[in-house]
Design an enzyme around this catalytic site. Structure first.
Site, PDB file in Angstrom:
ATOM      1  N   SER A 171       0.903  -1.235  -0.061  1.00 49.97           N
ATOM      2  CA  SER A 171       0.048  -0.021   0.070  1.00 49.97           C
ATOM      3  C   SER A 171       0.901   1.374  -0.069  1.00 49.97           C
ATOM      4  O   SER A 171       0.301   2.341  -0.060  1.00 49.97           O
ATOM      5  CB  SER A 171      -1.062   0.086   1.330  1.00 49.97           C
ATOM      6  OG  SER A 171      -0.129  -0.071   2.657  1.00 49.97           O
TER       7      SER A 171
ATOM      8  N   GLU B 188      -5.166   0.067  -7.711  1.00 48.61           N
ATOM      9  CA  GLU B 188      -4.126   0.823  -8.098  1.00 48.61           C
ATOM     10  C   GLU B 188      -3.021  -0.051  -8.757  1.00 48.61           C
ATOM     11  O   GLU B 188      -2.240  -1.075  -8.289  1.00 48.61           O
ATOM     12  CB  GLU B 188      -3.410   1.587  -6.855  1.00 48.61           C
ATOM     13  CG  GLU B 188      -4.510   2.683  -6.124  1.00 48.61           C
ATOM     14  CD  GLU B 188      -3.837   3.411  -4.827  1.00 48.61           C
ATOM     15  OE1 GLU B 188      -3.998   4.513  -4.959  1.00 48.61           O
ATOM     16  OE2 GLU B 188      -3.264   2.746  -4.343  1.00 48.61           O
TER      17      GLU B 188
END
Length: 502
Positions: free
Chosen positions: A121, A154
């Site tokens: 992340s 993402e």
């Protein structure tokens, strides 16, 4: 030629990894799930069976479909079983040493054509890729928790990523039913770079005693319509995870707003990490739900309102309807409200500047109405406890959720919201991502009702610009200064940043 992915390996079957495995299996791909030992593998199996079982109970899956999905997933404790996978994605703890060791091992095991992906992340995909002999085939594929539900992925490419690979992974994300946002390798990517700055800033507001944990959470949830307040969200994410992401952001940016707030460090050191430990900013043991404590209230026979325009007129009408005698004064002449028991000022200027013009400055509080449900109540250094308590009760009487704070630029909502919007403009200005992708990322990754540029256009570019100028003038924080692009658009009279960028 576009790559095809039919067999996918997932290393790490905690809540996130098991969710990723489920997502791939739901899309018809064969999945090899790998864990370190039999006990961890059993927990991973429980995650998979529990998640799909809940979907069956809610009528989202049939029992036959559940078995079909689980039947596509092979569970093992041997990484060697990944030798023929087309894509391997890791979901192990966010520790660079662990990830680099894993990728070096996967580089040895996996076939030469295999793509290696990290679900990190915030860590550097470039640094992870550098441990392999195939850095051009290493990419970030960041899912959001819970992976079967959250629609955003993402896709992170590095400076050495093979041409076309990011597009192929984005196509794979669409095959999974997700919306991909493709960006370069910067700490935090889009969502965490914007989100953690906002959450860390909220911690700073509590430490400065601008407002309380409960009031800030209420302000952002009820006033801005975010799914939850910043402290509830920090507890959900995990304070240790949030602290580490802030550290990564700070190491890259050297922006002091990214430096973890001291209260985060203190709570993490104490082992109070949020929901997973039973206590963080809030306690989670049964019977310890947070409550709003209030002071004793004073009787009010007359309310003074300082301000003009629709808000003042609407407030006057609400007080009249509730049976309170109310009078209104414009800021140029405060005489009509001089005898009121409590005076409420609807003003963009520091409230104390109005207070000192009254014979009883201790009776004045500032008021900022947010949306249709929240009222920020700002106390000055002169405001009495009785006046603040009376204003609190008055807001509840007229159907507003009161949020207590000190007399500072932006109060609570705008002090948190405007820098977040400014960060999004800076991200756009740097060329890192697009208006559409940033808006999609924050709506789909965080569950926000609107993306930052949708919110900017709704509030008004000039209003946000002026609010940022006020914040910068008060706090002298460089990141609060309006982004040059925002300043230029306002100066040019451009009403919509989305239309301009489109």
């Amino acid at each position: 030629m576009a790559r095809t992915f039919e067999t996918v390996g997932v290393v790490g079957l905690g809540t996130m990894g098991a969710g990723i495995a489920e997502v791939f299996a739901r899309a018809g791909l064969s999945v090899i799930g790998v864990e370190a030992d039999e006990a961890a593998l059993a927990r991973g199996r429980d995650h998979l069976e529990g998640s799909t079982g809940r979907a069956v109970a809610r009528g989202k899956l049939t029992t036959e479909r559940q078995q079909e999905i689980l039947g596509r997933i092979t569970l093992t404790t041997s990484r060697e079983d990944l030798a023929d996978a087309d894509l391997v994605i890791e979901a192990i703890p966010e520790v660079m040493e662990f990830k680099r060791g894993l990728f070096a091992d996967l580089d040895r095991i996996c076939k030469p054509s295999a793509v290696l992906a990290t679900n990190t992340s915030s860590l550097s995909v470039t640094a992870i890729a550098a441990t392999t002999s195939r850095p051009a085939q290493v990419i970030g594929m960041h899912f959001f928790n819970p992976a079967p539900i959250m629609k955003l992925v993402e896709v992170i490419h590095t400076v050495v990523t093979e041409d076309g690979l990011a597009a192929d992974i984005a196509d794979l994300a669409r095959r999974l039913g997700k919306t991909p946002v493709t960006v370069g390798d910067r700490a935090g990517f889009v969502v965490n770079r914007l989100l953690l700055s906002y959450l860390n800033h909220a911690c700073g507001l509590v430490e400065s005693r601008l407002s309380t944990r409960d009031d800030i959470d209420a302000a952002m949830k009820l006033g801005v319509r975010f799914p939850m307040g910043p402290f509830t969200l920090l507890d959900l994410i995990g304070l240790d995870t949030s602290y580490e992401v802030c550290e990564v952001l700070f190491r890259e940016s050297r922006d002091r707003r990214h430096a973890p707030a001291p209260v985060l460090r203190e709570l993490v050191t104490a082992g109070l990490l949020g929901r997973k430990t039973g206590r963080g900013f809030y306690p989670y043991a049964e019977g310890t739900a947070p409550t709003h404590e209030t002071a004793a209230r004073s009787a009010v026979s007359m309310v003074g309102i300082v301000g003009d325009g629709q808000d003042a007129a609407a407030l006057l009408a609400r007080f009249d309807a509730a049976g309170f005698k109310a009078v209104v004064a414009e800021t140029s002449d405060l005489t009509p409200v001089a005898g009121a028991d409590v005076v409420i000022a609807l003003s963009d200027t520091p409230v104390v500047e109005l207070a000192v013009r009254l014979p009883h400055p201790e009776r004045l509080v500032g008021l900022h109405l947010v949306g249709d449900g929240v009222a920020e109540i700002a106390s000055t250094v002169l405001t009495s406890d009785e006046a603040a308590a009376a204003a609190y009760d008055l807001m509840k009487v007229i159907g507003r959720a009161p949020v207590r704070c000190r007399d500072r630029a932006g109060l609570v909502v705008n002090a948190l919201l405007y820098p977040y919007l400014n960060d999004a403009v800076r991200m756009l200005e740097s060329g890192y991502s697009t208006v559409e992708d940033i808006d999609n990322a924050m709506r789909l990754g965080c569950g926000y009702p609107a993306g930052p540029f949708e919110m900017l256009d709704a509030i008004g570019l000039e209003k946000v610009r002026d609010g940022l100028r006020a914040l910068y003038a008060e706090y002298r924080e460089p990141s609060f200064a309006p982004a040059p692009l925002l300043d230029q658009l306002v100066t040019a009279g451009v009403p919509s940043i989305r239309e301009h960028a489109g």
